[in-house]
Design a protein around this motif. Structure first.
Motif, PDB file in Angstrom:
ATOM      1  N   LEU A  13      -4.181  -6.706  11.328  1.00  0.00           N
ATOM      2  CA  LEU A  13      -4.749  -5.342  11.116  1.00  0.00           C
ATOM      3  C   LEU A  13      -4.713  -4.891   9.705  1.00  0.00           C
ATOM      4  N   ASP A  14      -5.443  -4.094   9.397  1.00  0.00           N
ATOM      5  CA  ASP A  14      -5.500  -3.253   7.981  1.00  0.00           C
ATOM      6  C   ASP A  14      -4.019  -2.653   7.838  1.00  0.00           C
ATOM      7  N   ARG A  15      -3.687  -2.105   8.656  1.00  0.00           N
ATOM      8  CA  ARG A  15      -2.403  -1.146   8.638  1.00  0.00           C
ATOM      9  C   ARG A  15      -0.977  -2.020   8.192  1.00  0.00           C
ATOM     10  N   ASP A  16      -1.151  -3.222   8.652  1.00  0.00           N
ATOM     11  CA  ASP A  16      -0.305  -4.245   8.395  1.00  0.00           C
ATOM     12  C   ASP A  16      -0.482  -5.310   7.279  1.00  0.00           C
ATOM     13  N   ASP A  17      -1.446  -5.244   6.403  1.00  0.00           N
ATOM     14  CA  ASP A  17      -2.072  -6.232   5.767  1.00  0.00           C
ATOM     15  C   ASP A  17      -1.936  -5.672   4.215  1.00  0.00           C
ATOM     16  N   PHE A  18      -1.003  -6.657   3.508  1.00  0.00           N
ATOM     17  CA  PHE A  18      -0.867  -5.770   2.220  1.00  0.00           C
ATOM     18  C   PHE A  18      -1.889  -6.623   1.324  1.00  0.00           C
ATOM     19  N   CYS A  19      -2.837  -7.343   1.584  1.00  0.00           N
ATOM     20  CA  CYS A  19      -3.718  -8.139   0.706  1.00  0.00           C
ATOM     21  C   CYS A  19      -5.091  -7.321   0.744  1.00  0.00           C
ATOM     22  N   ARG A  31       0.805  -1.141  -0.032  1.00  0.00           N
ATOM     23  CA  ARG A  31      -0.003   0.048  -0.261  1.00  0.00           C
ATOM     24  C   ARG A  31       0.970   1.164  -0.022  1.00  0.00           C
ATOM     25  N   GLY A  32       2.152   1.380   0.159  1.00  0.00           N
ATOM     26  CA  GLY A  32       2.881   2.305   0.073  1.00  0.00           C
ATOM     27  C   GLY A  32       3.500   2.366   1.373  1.00  0.00           C
ATOM     28  N   LYS A  33       4.439   3.658   1.539  1.00  0.00           N
ATOM     29  CA  LYS A  33       4.723   3.837   3.009  1.00  0.00           C
ATOM     30  C   LYS A  33       4.097   4.413   3.928  1.00  0.00           C
TER      31      LYS A  33
END
Length: 221
Positions: free
Chosen positions: A215-221, A4-6
């Motif tokens: 968590l969404d903030r750590d989830d790349f999928c 998702r980017g930085k």
């Protein structure tokens, strides 16, 4: 899978203990106070102006306690009470200054190191033996302002540095104001901090939308 980017790594200490909404802080502080040579803190007599006035030592220790509430991570209110024990230069008499005050704190609550500014008002008083050995008892309204930084070590512990100027009446009726700076180091306990998962649930869009336990903030999928 796409990155998702930085994004901020909330696991890093610099972000992990940033202030949150509805936090409280209770603590103690110590430091040094530099009383002005022109303080109007003495029991003056109407028929003998200036009688009883003595200079104080250049530097005095200061200790006290404070409590604060922060409805927002960026602003809060605090109450403080402290004492500054010192002695007079002329007679070496006991002279204990004291203060009770409150202020508004504006802070940049984005990191575990949190800079802040504050402004407030209160009472600056003197408790001392009667003239001529001491200064007697007196109180003045004072305003104070300054800034500093908070260091959130973990969920519970905070260190703090304050540099302030305390402005009160100058000797002589209508002769203006005088400044008495102070430097304070504090240790506080923080209360009301939400656990990480509770804080994420309270933050829109920061949950676990796909239910995979990441968590969404750590989830790349």
């Amino acid at each position: 899978y796409t990155d998702r980017g930085k994004s901020r790594d909330r696991g890093k200490w610099i972000y992990r203990w940033a202030p949150q909404r509805n936090m409280a802080e209770i603590g103690v502080y110590g430091g040094v106070w530099f009383p002005s040579r022109h303080l109007e803190l003495y029991a003056s007599q109407a028929n003998m102006p200036g009688v009883g006035l003595q200079l104080l030592r250049v530097v005095a220790p200061e200790v006290g306690a404070r409590a604060g509430y922060y409805p927002s991570r960026f602003i809060g209110v605090e109450l403080e009470g402290g004492v500054m024990p010192t002695r007079t230069l002329g007679t070496d008499g006991r002279a204990t200054a004291w203060t009770v005050r409150g202020h508004i704190v504006a802070q940049l609550g984005l990191w575990s190191i949190t800079p802040f500014l504050l402004v407030g008002t209160g009472v600056l008083g003197m408790s001392s033996p009667a003239v001529p050995m001491g200064l007697g008892a007196d109180q003045d309204v004072a305003i104070h302002f300054g800034g500093g930084a908070k260091f959130y070590i973990n969920r519970w512990i905070q260190l703090r540095l304050d540099v302030r100027d305390v402005v009160s009446n100058r000797v002589g009726v209508g002769d203006g104001l005088t400044s008495s700076p102070e430097v304070l180091l504090g240790l506080s306990i923080t209360l009301g901090r939400k656990k990480e998962r509770e804080a994420d649930k309270a933050r829109p869009g920061a949950g676990d939308k796909d239910g995979d336990g990441v968590l969404d903030r750590d989830d790349f999928c």
